[in-house]
Design an enzyme around this catalytic site. Structure first.
Site, PDB file in Angstrom:
ATOM      1  N   THR A 133      46.789  46.514  34.676  1.00 28.08           N
ATOM      2  CA  THR A 133      45.884  46.982  33.618  1.00 28.08           C
ATOM      3  C   THR A 133      46.135  46.224  32.318  1.00 28.08           C
ATOM      4  O   THR A 133      45.194  45.760  31.662  1.00 28.08           O
ATOM      5  CB  THR A 133      46.052  48.494  33.392  1.00 28.08           C
ATOM      6  OG1 THR A 133      45.543  49.199  34.527  1.00 28.08           O
ATOM      7  CG2 THR A 133      45.295  48.956  32.148  1.00 28.08           C
ATOM      8  N   ASN A 212      39.335  47.277  45.034  1.00 23.41           N
ATOM      9  CA  ASN A 212      40.299  48.346  45.276  1.00 23.41           C
ATOM     10  C   ASN A 212      39.713  49.557  45.980  1.00 23.41           C
ATOM     11  O   ASN A 212      40.452  50.424  46.439  1.00 23.41           O
ATOM     12  CB  ASN A 212      40.923  48.796  43.940  1.00 23.41           C
ATOM     13  CG  ASN A 212      39.874  49.243  42.942  1.00 23.41           C
ATOM     14  OD1 ASN A 212      38.943  48.500  42.637  1.00 23.41           O
ATOM     15  ND2 ASN A 212      40.008  50.450  42.423  1.00 23.41           N
ATOM     16  N   SER A 260      50.142  43.191  40.067  1.00 24.18           N
ATOM     17  CA  SER A 260      50.774  44.503  39.905  1.00 24.18           C
ATOM     18  C   SER A 260      51.974  44.621  40.829  1.00 24.18           C
ATOM     19  O   SER A 260      51.897  44.243  42.001  1.00 24.18           O
ATOM     20  CB  SER A 260      49.765  45.616  40.209  1.00 24.18           C
ATOM     21  OG  SER A 260      50.393  46.880  40.194  1.00 24.18           O
ATOM     22  N   CYS A 386      42.392  55.613  39.660  1.00 26.64           N
ATOM     23  CA  CYS A 386      42.178  55.571  38.218  1.00 26.64           C
ATOM     24  C   CYS A 386      40.946  56.342  37.781  1.00 26.64           C
ATOM     25  O   CYS A 386      40.764  56.615  36.598  1.00 26.64           O
ATOM     26  CB  CYS A 386      42.071  54.118  37.756  1.00 26.64           C
ATOM     27  SG  CYS A 386      43.532  53.140  38.149  1.00 26.64           S
TER      28      CYS A 386
END
Length: 462
Positions: A133, A212, A260, A386
């Site tokens: 992010t 995702n 990530s 998220c």
């Protein structure tokens, strides 16, 4: 020897997961005589008028885990690499006047090299961040603002991660123009539309590698080649792709890449950003401080987390082929088992240009949240972690043209390195059982069984 030990540790974790499945199955078999009988077929269900309550389905232990796109369990070998830097080697890696700083700095630089090797980059091009992010925010906002005096246009897609979309909206509030490219029904972009959208004012194109939610793989090679020919920087959010599919930033003409840690069996709270040096990509930092990480991301680098990310990257490089074969096998097994038993199951996203570890299915005439509640002994999701607090249907599914009813009935199955055959079979059988039950409760399913086309019905509003 290290690879052999790694295989043994992987097998141990899979065995533990298998035992967890066995515990759940044994408890269900002993809880009642009815539970020992095979699941009722649709016909038997109607004849017996089964009354089902999920509160009566008790399980021991924790649920099985099939949500690998939300996060992955830390590989024990990663923890082994981190432990010394959580206890004995606790120096600040930016302390240059004593051994405590030197030894942790050496470990951080080794981790930087491990991450760079995984994507074919130079270690000097790797910036440690708190996660994908932050990397996405730095990339999108940083490039746009630095070149904002001459170029005020950014291009992205409608199916990007929320942090990219929100970064673009923030730029719009600053006066930038943002083009949100639509995607085809299979989730892939139209390269011709991208080419037509690029103007002399365009500074950046940001398109994720693997989605995702539906797992589609964008044609990164072609996008990178197009952007390089038009002298536009290309950023890709590769959080769901790094360590799972081969990536080479030079061969693919990628200028910025977000990574990530916790998506590749590493620790949470750490990520990386690849920033090309030649041709140089200039960024405006989004936070001020001591000028660490080439001045692009100020703040003390957390040495234990960086070491963990480096170890996870090295493991991913060595185990990528093995993991891919395993994940492909389990994903195909799950899909075949469900599809052969249930009609009206739709796979969302392209079936070929995809990462099989992310399997998104819509079960027509079933409410997705009801199915998730029924499958309480399996950790699944109906979309991105998220945005899971929202009751709205997935914006990714809406973007590929999925009907709202089908979007509400979608479930994402996330398969990873430590997923077992027993977990997949158990999940498939449970899913089949509960979809049949929920459909028998649905008046829409009854109408479909009678041959009524629901799209021809004029529903009245009250």
């Amino acid at each position: 020897m290290q690879k052999v030990l790694g295989r043994l540790q992987t097998q141990v974790l899979r065995c533990r997961a298998t035992n967890a499945v066995a515990t759940v199955v044994r408890h269900e078999a002993s809880s009642s005589k009815a539970a020992a009988k095979p699941a009722a077929t649709s016909k038997e269900f109607r004849e017996r008028q089964v009354r089902f309550n999920i509160k009566n389905e008790q399980t021991e232990g924790r649920p099985l885990y099939l949500d690998a796109q939300a996060t992955t369990p830390m590989d024990p070998r990663v923890l082994d690499a981190m432990l010394p830097y959580l206890t004995n080697y606790y120096g600040n890696p930016h302390s240059r006047t004593h051994a405590y700083g030197w030894e942790t700095e050496q470990a951080v630089e080794k981790a930087r090299e491990q991450v760079a090797t995984l994507i074919g980059a130079d270690p000097k091009e790797i910036i440690f961040t708190s996660g994908a992010t932050e990397s996405n925010n730095i990339s999108v906002k940083g490039v746009a603002r630095f070149y904002g005096t001459k170029k005020r246009h950014v291009i992205t897609t409608q199916t990007e991660h929320k942090c990219v979309l929100d970064s673009c909206r923030a730029l719009e509030n600053e006066g930038f123009k943002v083009t949100y490219l639509p995607v085809l029904v299979n989730g892939l972009i139209d390269l011709q539309q991208l080419e037509e959208a690029i103007t002399p004012e365009t500074s950046l194109v940001s398109i994720m590698t693997v989605n995702n939610e539906i797992g589609v793989k964008q044609p990164i090679d072609e996008i990178g080649k197009l952007c390089r020919s038009r002298r536009v920087f290309f950023h890709t959010d590769a959080a769901q792709a790094v360590g799972k599919i081969p990536l080479d930033v030079n061969a693919m003409n990628i200028d910025l890449m977000s990574i990530s840690g916790h998506k590749i069996y590493g620790p949470k709270g750490v990520g990386a950003l690849y920033v090309r040096r030649r041709p140089r990509v200039r960024l405006e930092p989004i936070q001020s401080g001591g000028g660490q990480e080439r001045g692009l991301r100020s703040g003390t680098v957390p040495a234990p987390l960086a070491v963990g990310l480096g170890a996870a990257a090295e493991l991913a490089l060595h185990e990528m082929d093995y993991d891919k074969k395993w994940v492909d096998f389990l994903s195909n097994r799950l899909l075949d088992r469900i599809s052969s038993a249930l009609p009206h199951v739709i796979r969302n996203g392209d079936a070929v240009a995809t990462y099989n570890g992310c399997l998104n299915l819509s079960f027509a005439y079933v409410e997705g949240e009801s199915l998730l509640m029924a499958l309480k002994d399996v950790a699944l999701s109906s979309g991105s972690a998220c945005t899971s607090a929202s009751l709205e249907p997935s914006y990714v599914l809406r973007a590929i043209g999925t009907d709202e009813d089908l979007a509400h009935s979608s479930i994402r199955f996330g398969i990873g390195r430590f997923t077992t055959v027993e977990e997949v079979d158990y999940t498939a059988d449970k899913c089949i059982k509960h979809v049949e039950r929920l459909r028998e409760m649905s008046p829409l399913w009854e109408m479909v069984q009678e041959g009524i086309d629901l799209k021809t019905i004029q529903w009245s509003q009250h």
